[in-house]
Design an enzyme around this catalytic site. Structure first.
Site, PDB file in Angstrom:
ATOM      1  N   PHE A  90       0.713  -1.299   0.388  1.00 54.35           N
ATOM      2  CA  PHE A  90       0.003  -0.153   0.500  1.00 54.35           C
ATOM      3  C   PHE A  90       0.813   1.431   0.324  1.00 54.35           C
ATOM      4  O   PHE A  90       2.211   1.233   0.503  1.00 54.35           O
ATOM      5  CB  PHE A  90      -1.036  -0.016   1.514  1.00 54.35           C
ATOM      6  CG  PHE A  90      -1.657  -1.072   1.392  1.00 54.35           C
ATOM      7  CD1 PHE A  90      -2.872  -1.483   1.000  1.00 54.35           C
ATOM      8  CD2 PHE A  90      -1.460  -2.096   2.187  1.00 54.35           C
ATOM      9  CE1 PHE A  90      -4.093  -2.222   1.354  1.00 54.35           C
ATOM     10  CE2 PHE A  90      -2.460  -3.305   2.715  1.00 54.35           C
ATOM     11  CZ  PHE A  90      -3.478  -3.362   1.906  1.00 54.35           C
ATOM     12  N   ASP A  91       0.630   1.958  -0.334  1.00 57.29           N
ATOM     13  CA  ASP A  91       0.687   3.668  -0.701  1.00 57.29           C
ATOM     14  C   ASP A  91       0.286   4.324   0.829  1.00 57.29           C
ATOM     15  O   ASP A  91      -0.145   3.737   0.789  1.00 57.29           O
ATOM     16  CB  ASP A  91       0.397   4.188  -1.751  1.00 57.29           C
ATOM     17  CG  ASP A  91       1.372   6.160  -1.872  1.00 57.29           C
ATOM     18  OD1 ASP A  91       2.420   5.952  -1.195  1.00 57.29           O
ATOM     19  OD2 ASP A  91       0.345   6.400  -1.989  1.00 57.29           O
ATOM     20  N   GLY A  92       0.768   5.592   1.260  1.00 58.00           N
ATOM     21  CA  GLY A  92       0.183   5.958   2.636  1.00 58.00           C
ATOM     22  C   GLY A  92      -0.784   6.687   2.848  1.00 58.00           C
ATOM     23  O   GLY A  92      -1.677   6.827   2.081  1.00 58.00           O
TER      24      GLY A  92
ATOM     25  N   PHE B 286      -1.094  -1.115  -4.217  1.00 59.02           N
ATOM     26  CA  PHE B 286      -2.742   0.062  -4.655  1.00 59.02           C
ATOM     27  C   PHE B 286      -1.479   1.551  -4.093  1.00 59.02           C
ATOM     28  O   PHE B 286      -1.506   2.132  -3.443  1.00 59.02           O
ATOM     29  CB  PHE B 286      -3.576   0.500  -3.482  1.00 59.02           C
ATOM     30  CG  PHE B 286      -4.358  -1.147  -3.316  1.00 59.02           C
ATOM     31  CD1 PHE B 286      -5.443  -1.641  -4.580  1.00 59.02           C
ATOM     32  CD2 PHE B 286      -4.368  -2.455  -2.816  1.00 59.02           C
ATOM     33  CE1 PHE B 286      -5.757  -2.440  -4.598  1.00 59.02           C
ATOM     34  CE2 PHE B 286      -4.664  -4.052  -2.928  1.00 59.02           C
ATOM     35  CZ  PHE B 286      -5.267  -3.875  -4.434  1.00 59.02           C
TER      36      PHE B 286
END
Length: 301
Positions: free
Chosen positions: A160-162, A272
């Site tokens: 995941f991106d943040g 994502f």
């Protein structure tokens, strides 16, 4: 029959994200709905090839076998009619996927049914449906074609991106308005103030609960944060996840480095990210979901 799907991680997926429907979609684009319908009926006994999200679905459903009970539910939500969707269910049966629930909505967006099914995540190739789902409060992403599948493994790895994915875009707005120096100063000052949750917080929390049902040293699910942040902006992220009581197995603070090589090293099954540019690079090495949320996806007037 139950009125809702309780105590499960629920993924809703479109038929084009699950299977390769590129040929029939060309028929739809060139000749319209009725030609598409006839094409699907004429080919309904021909098994579809797996789509970009197929390995993710397969691995999620395999978790039920590992646990000995159904803790993951995958639901087909499709713009097809039930008539044209028969080919999709024939393919589901061929591959032995434990998918029994579906919503065929005959050309309309299926997102209104996500709440009724209790979905934690919606994956589609239709960007408008994804935006509608995000606006309705669901974790959702547009699956991009071309993602490479990593070597066969029973382990499920999700990256995941943040900002604007796991977290809100509040910090990204400061970065885009004032630059890196303003962003770092703001994050240093707010280091002990938890970030607000982004659209994928709930999905990560549900995934984390699922992880806790396995022995820690033998969990088949591994998660990673892959973010452009670096010190000193790392501290707020760490404290936020601690406040949420959510564990990530790996956290990569890249300071603006290209993410692709790190996603390949992590051997992610899916990644994502909210930024289209990052997704275009990532899709070359991993199945990628674009999350059209936050300031980077707002329509410029």
């Amino acid at each position: 029959m139950p009125k809702a799907i309780d105590d499960k991680l629920v993924l809703a997926i479109s038929s084009r994200a699950l299977f390769d429907l590129s040929e029939s979609h060309k028929v739809y684009l060139s000749s319209g709905v009725e030609a598409y319908r006839q094409y699907q009926i004429e080919h309904e006994d021909e098994i579809l090839e797996p789509g970009d999200a197929f390995p993710l679905v397969q691995k999620l459903l395999n978790l039920n076998n590992s646990l000995g009970r159904a803790r993951v539910e995958v639901i087909l939500v499709s713009r097809n009619s039930a008539d044209t969707g028969l080919r999709v269910f024939n393919s589901i049966d061929h591959y032995g996927l434990a998918i029994s629930r579906a919503a065929f909505v005959g050309g309309r967006s299926p997102y209104p049914y996500l709440k009724a099914f209790g979905c934690d995540l919606f994956l589609s190739t239709h960007a408008e449906d994804v935006r509608n789902a995000l606006d309705a409060g669901f974790a959702a992403a547009t699956i991009l074609s071309g993602g490479a599948s990593r070597a066969a493994s029973d382990e499920l790895r999700i990256a995941f991106d943040g900002d604007a994915v796991l977290f809100s875009d509040e910090s990204e707005r400061i970065y885009q308005a004032g630059g890196l120096e303003a962003f770092q100063a703001s994050e240093r000052e707010a280091a002990r103030e938890p970030l607000r949750g982004g659209p994928f917080k709930g999905f990560l929390a549900a995934l984390n609960l699922l992880q806790r049902e396995f022995p820690e040293d033998a969990c088949p699910i591994r998660t990673a944060l892959v973010t452009a942040r670096s010190a000193p902006a790392h501290e707020r992220v760490i404290r936020t996840l601690r406040e949420w009581d959510i564990r990530l197995d790996e956290s990569l603070f890249l300071g603006g480095l290209t993410k692709s090589a790190f996603l390949e090293a992590f051997a992610a099954d899916v990644f994502f990210d909210d930024q289209a540019g990052h997704c275009e690079l990532a899709r070359e090495v991993v199945a990628t979901g674009h999350v059209p949320h936050g300031i980077s996806n707002e329509q410029k007037v």
